[in-house]
Design an enzyme around this catalytic site. Structure first.
Site, mmCIF file in Angstrom:
data_model
loop_
_atom_site.group_PDB
_atom_site.id
_atom_site.type_symbol
_atom_site.label_atom_id
_atom_site.label_comp_id
_atom_site.label_asym_id
_atom_site.label_seq_id
_atom_site.Cartn_x
_atom_site.Cartn_y
_atom_site.Cartn_z
ATOM 1 N N ASP A 106 -36.919 10.679 -3.770
ATOM 2 C CA ASP A 106 -36.386 9.350 -4.110
ATOM 3 C C ASP A 106 -36.290 8.507 -2.846
ATOM 4 O O ASP A 106 -36.222 9.050 -1.734
ATOM 5 C CB ASP A 106 -35.025 9.464 -4.791
ATOM 6 C CG ASP A 106 -33.983 10.149 -3.902
ATOM 7 O OD1 ASP A 106 -34.313 11.167 -3.263
ATOM 8 O OD2 ASP A 106 -32.841 9.651 -3.829
ATOM 9 N N GLU A 168 -31.172 12.144 -3.642
ATOM 10 C CA GLU A 168 -30.470 12.228 -2.357
ATOM 11 C C GLU A 168 -29.887 10.875 -1.972
ATOM 12 O O GLU A 168 -28.749 10.778 -1.509
ATOM 13 C CB GLU A 168 -31.430 12.722 -1.266
ATOM 14 C CG GLU A 168 -30.740 13.189 0.009
ATOM 15 C CD GLU A 168 -30.476 12.095 1.019
ATOM 16 O OE1 GLU A 168 -29.709 12.326 1.954
ATOM 17 O OE2 GLU A 168 -31.024 10.982 0.869
HETATM 18 N N1 BES Z 1 -32.726 11.003 5.762
HETATM 19 C C1 BES Z 1 -31.501 10.285 5.655
HETATM 20 C C2 BES Z 1 -30.485 10.718 6.687
HETATM 21 C C3 BES Z 1 -31.032 10.509 8.080
HETATM 22 C C4 BES Z 1 -31.348 9.241 8.504
HETATM 23 C C5 BES Z 1 -31.238 11.573 8.925
HETATM 24 C C6 BES Z 1 -31.887 9.038 9.770
HETATM 25 C C7 BES Z 1 -31.760 11.370 10.194
HETATM 26 C C8 BES Z 1 -32.095 10.098 10.614
HETATM 27 C C9 BES Z 1 -30.966 10.452 4.251
HETATM 28 O O1 BES Z 1 -31.983 10.187 3.290
HETATM 29 C C10 BES Z 1 -29.912 9.443 3.951
HETATM 30 O O2 BES Z 1 -30.164 8.289 4.118
HETATM 31 N N2 BES Z 1 -28.809 9.907 3.406
HETATM 32 C C11 BES Z 1 -27.823 9.039 2.824
HETATM 33 C C12 BES Z 1 -26.896 9.955 2.068
HETATM 34 C C13 BES Z 1 -25.861 9.292 1.228
HETATM 35 C C14 BES Z 1 -26.432 8.498 0.095
HETATM 36 C C15 BES Z 1 -24.897 10.320 0.688
HETATM 37 C C16 BES Z 1 -27.099 8.273 3.913
HETATM 38 O O3 BES Z 1 -26.841 8.804 4.998
HETATM 39 O O4 BES Z 1 -26.783 7.093 3.680
HETATM 40 MN MN MN Z 2 -33.700 11.139 3.710
HETATM 41 MN MN MN Z 3 -32.201 7.940 3.283
#
Ligand code: BES
Ligand code: MN
Ligand code: MN
Length: 461
Positions: A106, A168
Site C-alpha cells: 500500500d 501499513e
Molecule cells: N517506510 C515508512 C517508515 C520509514 C520512513 C522508515 C522513512 C525509514 C525511512 C513507513 O511506511 C511509514 O511511513 N510508516 C508510517 C506508519 C504509521 C502509519 C503507523 C509512519 O511512520 O507514518
Molecule cells: Mn514503508
Molecule cells: Mn510510509
C-alpha cells in the site's frame, strides 16, 4: 520449478545482475497501481496490487501463494519458498532456518498529482532515480524480495516466507488479528524488514530503532450554531480560536513536546550536518529547527507532536460568524521504550485539560497505532547482515535510528519473541517518502538486492 540460478556466494553478483532489468520493469508495473488503501476509492486498486504481487511471487517460483484478509482489513500476500535441497521429511536432519521477508504494497496519497514533476502513478526515470508514489515506500522493498527470490530461481538457501501487507500506511489496524489467525504460516527464525533507509546511496544501514505513533482527533465545541461575529464577538469566543489555543500548548517555548508523562530518550549518535539536513528537508531560509538535543536525538529518540489537519471553514467560504465547532488531527511520535497505550492517555488528558474557556472537548483515538521498537544488533543474524551488506555496498554498515514507524515490527516481535529482526531497505535521504516526487535510486536498489541475496547465503552457513 524454475532452474536454480545461484548456489554459492560467488555466483550471486552475476545471478542478481541478470534479474535486475525484469525487477525494475515489475517495480514500474507495481507503481502504476494506485494502492492507496487509506482511501476507500482505491480499495479495488489495493486488491489489484495484492493480486499483482501474488502473481509475481508465483512467477518467482513460490511453492504456495495465498492472499490473506482479516475482517475489514487490506489484502496481504504470503508465499513460501522452500530451501534448495531441503529434505521432504523435516525429521531427516537439521533444517535450514526460515526467514520471513516483509514489505508493504500500500502507498500514501499523492498530496495532489498536479504538484508532481511527472505523474505519481507513471513511473519515470530521471538522473538514475525512478520517480513515482511507492517507488521507494515500499514497492522497492516488495521488488527487492522478489528479485532475490528470482536470483535463486525460487529455491533460496534458507526457507523463505514472503509477507507483503497492504495496510501499513494506515497503521496496520488488522495486523494483530492476522498474526493471530495465521501464526503458523508466518513463524520464522529471522525476519527481514525491507522498508527503511540508508544514510547515503553507497552506505548500508541496519536500523536499530523506530519511533511509535498514536493519533487522535480533538473536537472543540462552543456554540449551538454560528452567530454574528460583530453582534456577539467579544463576550463570546469562537471554537476555532479555542482549538488553536489548545493545540498551541502541545509544545513548550523551545519547541519541545510539552505533553507530560512521555519518555524522552537520548542518543550518542554523532550529530548530522545541519545545512545538509536543512536542504534534505527543504526548510526555508531563516526557519529554525525546534526542540533541543542533537538532531538524531530529536528525530529518533524523543517524542514529536504535529497537527496533521484541521476541519474548519475554508478561507474562501469564511463569513462573519463565530465558528461553533472545529476539530484537528494530532499525531504523536513516541520514543523507543515508550508505551503507545500510556502515551495515548497522556495526549488525551493533555488536550482535555488545556481547552480554554470551558469549551466542550472530545478526543477520539485513531485506529492506527504503532508501538516503538528498539533492538541490539548482537547475534549471528546481525553478523551475517554486516558481512553481506558491507560486501554488497562496498562500505561498512552503519547503525541508525529512524524517526518513522512500522507497526508490524513490534507486533511480530511480540508474537515471535525468539526471532532476530533485521530492519533494512533501499530508501535514501532524497527519497521523499510520503512527499511530492518520491523516488528510489536505481543503483542502490541493485545493491540492496545483492545485499539481501548475500544475506540469505550467509544465514544458510
Ligand atoms: N517506510 C515508512 C517508515 C520509514 C520512513 C522508515 C522513512 C525509514 C525511512 C513507513 O511506511 C511509514 O511511513 N510508516 C508510517 C506508519 C504509521 C502509519 C503507523 C509512519 O511512520 O507514518
Ligand atoms: Mn514503508
Ligand atoms: Mn510510509
Amino acid at each position: 520449478m524454475p532452474n536454480p540460478r545461484a548456489k554459492t556466494l560467488d555466483e550471486l553478483p552475476t545471478a542478481v545482475a541478470s534479474v535486475l532489468d525484469a525487477a525494475r520493469a515489475d517495480l514500474e508495473r507495481l507503481v502504476r497501481i494506485p494502492s492507496i488503501w487509506a482511501d476507500p476509492a482505491h480499495a479495488d486498486d489495493t486488491r489489484a496490487c495484492a493480486e499483482a504481487v501474488a502473481e509475481l511471487a508465483r512467477d518467482a517460483g513460490a511453492a504456495d501463494v495465498a492472499i490473506l484478509v482479516a475482517e475489514g482489513g487490506a489484502p496481504a500476500v504470503v508465499a513460501h519458498f522452500p530451501a534448495a535441497g531441503s529434505a521432504p521429511d523435516p525429521a531427516a536432519g537439521p533444517r535450514a532456518p526460515t526467514v520471513l521477508l516483509y514489505a508493504h504494497h500500500d502507498v500514501q496519497p499523492t498530496g495532489g498529482d498536479e504538484h508532481w514533476t511527472s505523474p505519481p502513478f507513471e513511473p519515470t526515470e530521471r538522473d538514475g532515480r525512478l520517480y513515482g508514489r511507492g517507488a521507494a515506500d515500499d514497492k522497492a522493498g516488495v521488488m527487492t524480495h522478489l528479485a532475490v527470490l528470482r536470483a535463486y530461481g525460487g529455491r533460496p538457501p534458507v526457507g523463505v516466507t514472503l509477507f507483503v501487507e497492504g495496510e501499513e500506511e494506515s497503521g496496520s489496524p488488522t495486523l494483530t488479528a492476522l498474526l493471530r489467525e495465521y501464526r503458523d504460516l508466518l513463524a520464522s527464525d529471522v525476519i527481514v524488514i525491507a522498508d527503511s533507509a540508508n544514510p547515503a546511496v553507497d552506505v548500508p544501514a541496519l536500523t536499530t530503532s523506530l519511533r511509535g505513533l498514536v493519533d487522535v482527533v480533538v473536537e472543540v465545541a462552543m456554540l449551538e450554531r454560528p452567530v454574528h461575529s460583530g453582534v456577539y464577538g467579544g463576550p463570546v469566543g469562537d471554537a476555532l480560536t479555542a482549538l488553536c489555543r489548545t493545540l498551541a500548548t502541545l509544545h513548550d517555548e523551545s519547541g519541545d513536546v510539552a505533553v507530560a508523562g512521555l519518555l524522552h530518550g537520548t542518543s550518542d549518535a554523532p550529530d548530522v550536518d545541519e545545512p545538509t539536513f536543512r536542504s534534505d528537508v527543504g526548510l526555508l531560509d531563516g526557519v529554525e529547527l525546534i526542540g533541543s538535543g542533537s538532531i538524531p536525538e530529536r528525530a529518533w529518540h524523543r517524542p514529536a507532536v504535529a497537527v496533521l489537519g484541521i476541519d474548519a471553514p475554508r478561507v474562501a467560504e469564511a463569513s462573519n460568524v463565530l465558528v461553533p465547532r472545529a476539530r484537528a488531527m494530532v499525531s504523536l511520535r513516541l520514543a523507543p521504550g515508550d508505551d503507545a497505550g500510556k502515551a495515548l492517555s497522556a495526549l488525551t488528558e493533555h488536550l482535555e485539560r488545556h481547552v480554554p474557556w470551558g469549551a466542550q472537548v472530545s478526543v477520539v483515538a485513531g485506529t492506527g497505532v504503532a508501538e516503538p521498537f528498539g533492538l541490539t544488533t548482537t547475534g549471528s543474524a546481525y553478523d551475517a547482515a554486516r558481512r553481506a551488506f558491507s560486501a554488497a555496498y562496498g562500505n561498512e554498515v552503519v547503525e541508525t535510528g529512524i524517526g518513522g514507524s512500522i507497526p508490524f515490527i513490534a507486533e511480530f516481535a511480540r508474537t515471535f519473541p525468539g526471532a532476530a529482526v533485521l530492519v533494512t531497505g533501499v530508501g535514501d535521504p532524497a527519497s521523499r517518502w510520503h512527499g511530492i516526487d518520491e523516488s528510489v535510486h536505481l543503483e542502490m536498489f541493485g545493491r540492496g538486492v545483492l545485499a539481501e541475496a548475500m544475506l540469505l547465503a550467509e544465514l544458510a552457513r
